[in-house]
Design a protein around this motif. Structure first.
Motif, PDB file in Angstrom:
ATOM      1  N   ALA A  32      55.944  66.028  26.914  1.00 23.18           N
ATOM      2  CA  ALA A  32      56.672  66.549  25.754  1.00 23.18           C
ATOM      3  C   ALA A  32      55.723  67.224  24.771  1.00 23.18           C
ATOM      4  O   ALA A  32      56.038  68.284  24.213  1.00 23.18           O
ATOM      5  N   ALA A  33      54.559  66.614  24.549  1.00 25.35           N
ATOM      6  CA  ALA A  33      53.571  67.217  23.643  1.00 25.35           C
ATOM      7  C   ALA A  33      53.103  68.567  24.170  1.00 25.35           C
ATOM      8  O   ALA A  33      52.953  69.534  23.412  1.00 25.35           O
ATOM      9  N   ILE A  34      52.871  68.647  25.468  1.00 24.05           N
ATOM     10  CA  ILE A  34      52.452  69.919  26.062  1.00 24.05           C
ATOM     11  C   ILE A  34      53.548  70.966  25.888  1.00 24.05           C
ATOM     12  O   ILE A  34      53.276  72.126  25.554  1.00 24.05           O
ATOM     13  N   ARG A  35      54.793  70.581  26.083  1.00 24.24           N
ATOM     14  CA  ARG A  35      55.883  71.533  25.879  1.00 24.24           C
ATOM     15  C   ARG A  35      56.010  71.956  24.417  1.00 24.24           C
ATOM     16  O   ARG A  35      56.333  73.109  24.122  1.00 24.24           O
ATOM     17  N   ARG A  36      55.770  71.022  23.495  1.00 28.80           N
ATOM     18  CA  ARG A  36      55.850  71.365  22.069  1.00 28.80           C
ATOM     19  C   ARG A  36      54.772  72.370  21.679  1.00 28.80           C
ATOM     20  O   ARG A  36      55.032  73.350  20.975  1.00 28.80           O
ATOM     21  N   HIS A  37      53.564  72.141  22.142  1.00 31.63           N
ATOM     22  CA  HIS A  37      52.424  72.944  21.679  1.00 31.63           C
ATOM     23  C   HIS A  37      52.146  74.161  22.567  1.00 31.63           C
ATOM     24  O   HIS A  37      51.474  75.098  22.133  1.00 31.63           O
ATOM     25  N   ARG A  38      52.598  74.145  23.819  1.00 27.16           N
ATOM     26  CA  ARG A  38      52.559  75.287  24.728  1.00 27.16           C
ATOM     27  C   ARG A  38      51.142  75.862  24.878  1.00 27.16           C
ATOM     28  O   ARG A  38      50.903  77.052  24.670  1.00 27.16           O
ATOM     29  N   PRO A  39      50.197  75.021  25.300  1.00 25.90           N
ATOM     30  CA  PRO A  39      48.821  75.506  25.475  1.00 25.90           C
ATOM     31  C   PRO A  39      48.615  76.198  26.821  1.00 25.90           C
ATOM     32  O   PRO A  39      49.311  75.922  27.802  1.00 25.90           O
ATOM     33  N   GLU A  40      47.625  77.044  26.845  1.00 25.09           N
ATOM     34  CA  GLU A  40      47.145  77.599  28.113  1.00 25.09           C
ATOM     35  C   GLU A  40      46.058  76.719  28.715  1.00 25.09           C
ATOM     36  O   GLU A  40      45.920  76.627  29.931  1.00 25.09           O
ATOM     37  N   LEU A  41      45.257  76.090  27.853  1.00 27.39           N
ATOM     38  CA  LEU A  41      44.185  75.186  28.266  1.00 27.39           C
ATOM     39  C   LEU A  41      44.428  73.823  27.636  1.00 27.39           C
ATOM     40  O   LEU A  41      44.705  73.723  26.434  1.00 27.39           O
ATOM     41  N   VAL A  42      44.315  72.765  28.449  1.00 28.65           N
ATOM     42  CA  VAL A  42      44.364  71.392  27.945  1.00 28.65           C
ATOM     43  C   VAL A  42      43.001  70.751  28.168  1.00 28.65           C
ATOM     44  O   VAL A  42      42.451  70.808  29.278  1.00 28.65           O
ATOM     45  N   VAL A  43      42.449  70.160  27.126  1.00 34.06           N
ATOM     46  CA  VAL A  43      41.190  69.423  27.229  1.00 34.06           C
ATOM     47  C   VAL A  43      41.507  67.938  27.303  1.00 34.06           C
ATOM     48  O   VAL A  43      42.261  67.407  26.471  1.00 34.06           O
ATOM     49  N   LEU A  44      40.929  67.278  28.293  1.00 30.98           N
ATOM     50  CA  LEU A  44      41.079  65.837  28.494  1.00 30.98           C
ATOM     51  C   LEU A  44      39.696  65.196  28.566  1.00 30.98           C
ATOM     52  O   LEU A  44      38.675  65.900  28.570  1.00 30.98           O
ATOM     53  N   PHE A  45      39.687  63.864  28.678  1.00 25.97           N
ATOM     54  CA  PHE A  45      38.426  63.139  28.684  1.00 25.97           C
ATOM     55  C   PHE A  45      38.332  62.236  29.912  1.00 25.97           C
ATOM     56  O   PHE A  45      39.334  61.914  30.541  1.00 25.97           O
TER      57      PHE A  45
END
Length: 236
Positions: A101-114
């Motif tokens: 849901a957060a990804i859909r809200r913010h609509r990024p092209e790149l996601v940074v994870l750890f």
């Protein structure tokens, strides 16, 4: 060592706790916001169980405030807290749904994870929260682009991410952060109350050592200071 792709405009950084991003990745974030990119943060918890001697009801708001101040230093002005319990994050479908849901809200092209591996280095166990959030975040990228996995997210249209970049022990790509290490250090220093309890050394000394270690040279990459990532490519 290849340069991390930078032909994108919006990025989303997903972390378990306030301060996770500032242990190195913030230097890359500062580089990207300097390029005019829109970078946003999602914190799964408020870090409320992270300060010895300070009850969670007090520590949570304190750590949220530290993270918001920290983010501003590197050009990030949207920071979202999902409210999962610090130290007790469950890597389940509910977490995947919240992250999708957060990804859909913010609509990024790149996601940074750890790092979501079992260890940080041989003999050093990674935390359960980090393992859960990193793995669920990687899965949630695919979930966010599929209209059928979480059909209850009807108010959020599917969104396909192009890349995930994971900060961790495996490095395939890097970015030059030589020009942003000072701001990364200032960003980490905003977590003063947390750092004061974490170790007995002065906060300034802790910050200097952490940032130097996290932004050191990467083998085969031409930069005095760099942040390394493992890059995943998606169909988006």
């Amino acid at each position: 060592m290849e340069q991390l792709p930078e032909d994108w405009q919006r990025g989303l950084v997903i972390a378990a706790h306030p301060d996770d991003i500032e242990y190195g990745a913030a230097a890359a974030v500062a580089r990207w916001t300097d390029q005019g990119k829109d970078v946003r943060y999602v914190l799964v918890t408020s870090g409320e169980a992270g300060i010895a001697g300070i009850p969670p009801v007090t520590a949570g708001p304190l750590r949220e405030a530290e993270e918001i101040a920290s983010a501003k230093i590197v050009g990030v002005h949207q920071v979202e807290f999902l409210g999962h319990p610090d130290g007790r994050i469950e890597g389940n479908l509910a977490l995947r749904r919240d992250l999708a849901a957060a990804i859909r809200r913010h609509r990024p092209e790149l996601v940074v994870l750890f790092n979501f591996g079992d260890t940080w280095a041989p003999g050093y166990v990674n935390s359960a929260d980090h393992r859960a959030v990193g793995r669920a975040g990687l899965d949630a990228i695919s979930d966010a682009g599929n209209e059928w996995i979480f059909p209850e997210l009807t108010d959020l249209p599917p969104w396909s991410v192009r890349w995930a970049a994971v900060v961790g022990p495996t490095v395939t790509h890097a970015v030059d952060v030589t020009g942003t290490v000072d701001r990364a250090a200032a960003s980490l220093a905003e977590h003063r109350r947390y750092l004061e309890v974490l170790r007995s050394e002065p906060v300034a000394d802790q910050v200097r050592a952490i940032v130097e270690q996290a932004t050191g040279p990467q083998d085969g990459f031409p930069a005095a200071h760099a942040v390394g990532f493992e890059l995943y490519t998606f169909a988006g």
